[in-house]
Design an enzyme around this catalytic site. Structure first.
Site, PDB file in Angstrom:
ATOM      1  N   CYS A   1      31.793  17.486  52.711  1.00  0.00           N
ATOM      2  CA  CYS A   1      33.263  17.415  52.757  1.00  0.00           C
ATOM      3  C   CYS A   1      33.861  18.823  52.812  1.00  0.00           C
ATOM      4  O   CYS A   1      33.697  19.607  51.882  1.00  0.00           O
ATOM      5  CB  CYS A   1      33.753  16.645  51.526  1.00  0.00           C
ATOM      6  SG  CYS A   1      35.537  16.703  51.280  1.00  0.00           S
TER       7      CYS A   1
ATOM      8  N   CYS B   1      36.158  19.831  49.932  1.00  0.00           N
ATOM      9  CA  CYS B   1      35.344  20.002  48.719  1.00  0.00           C
ATOM     10  C   CYS B   1      34.671  21.368  48.734  1.00  0.00           C
ATOM     11  O   CYS B   1      34.634  22.077  47.722  1.00  0.00           O
ATOM     12  CB  CYS B   1      34.271  18.915  48.619  1.00  0.00           C
ATOM     13  SG  CYS B   1      34.924  17.237  48.535  1.00  0.00           S
TER      14      CYS B   1
END
Length: 171
Positions: free
Chosen positions: A90, A93
Site C-alpha cells: 500500500c 502505508c
C-alpha cells in the site's frame, strides 16, 4: 481478506493494473490523505519496493496471541496502544511508515503496534478493517479513537489528544 486497492479520497478506482501501479506510486510520493481499499488478489501486483515498516519502538504483531499479549502488557504498564493496520504494498502505508516509526521513538510511554492485514487476514477482518492504513487508539484494550488514511497532521493531532487526556504529553 482480499488485497486492498490504493485510492485517494474523491478519486475513482481504476480496473486497470497499470493505472493502479501509477496511482500507488503517485500516492506514495504526493498523497497526504491516501488510503487503500479492497482489491482482488488475482491481479499479481505483489511486487513492492522494500520499505521499513518496523523500526524505532514499533512492534510487529504476527498472531492473535501476540496481539493479546501486547494488549495485556500495555494494560499492565498503563500504556495507550496505537495499532497500525497496514499492508506492505500500500503506497500511502509506505509513505507514512517512517513517520509512524519517528512517533514511536518520540513517545516511549505509548505502545506502537503494526499489523499486516495480509498476514493476519481473519484478525483484520474481525476488527472491521476496510482500508489501510487504519489506526486504532486503545486504552485498557478498549478503542478510544480511530483514524483511517495516511493523514500525518490528523495522526499527530489524535496522538496529541490521547497524550493530553492521560497527562503524558511529550513523554
Amino acid at each position: 481478506m482480499s488485497k486492498l486497492r490504493c485510492k485517494r479520497q474523491g478519486s475513482k478506482q481504476s480496473e486497470n493494473r497499470g493505472t493502479d501501479t501509477l496511482l500507488q506510486l503517485a500516492f506514495w510520493h504526493f498523497s497526504n490523505m491516501g488510503h487503500c481499499f479492497s482489491k482482488d488478489k488475482s491481479d499479481g501486483s505483489d511486487s513492492e519496493q522494500a520499505v521499513e515498516f518496523v523500526g524505532g519502538n514499533v512492534h510487529r504483531v504476527t498472531s492473535k496471541e501476540d496481539w493479546d499479549q501486547k494488549l495485556s502488557e500495555a494494560k499492565r504498564d498503563g500504556k495507550i496502544v496505537i495499532a497500525n493496520f497496514s499492508a506492505t504494498w500500500c503506497g500511502p502505508c509506505r509513505m507514512l511508515a517512517p513517520f509512524y516509526c519517528e512517533l514511536s521513538e518520540k513517545h516511549p510511554s505509548l505502545m506502537f503496534l503494526l499489523i499486516d492485514v495480509d498476514e493476519l487476514t481473519d484478525f483484520s477482518t474481525s476488527r472491521d478493517i476496510k482500508a489501510t492504513p487504519t489506526f486504532f487508539f486503545l486504552k485498557d484494550g478498549q478503542q478510544i479513537d480511530k483514524l483511517v488514511g495516511a493523514n500525518k497532521p490528523e495522526l499527530q493531532k489524535k496522538l496529541t489528544a490521547v497524550l493530553d487526556s492521560v497527562g503524558n504529553h511529550g513523554k
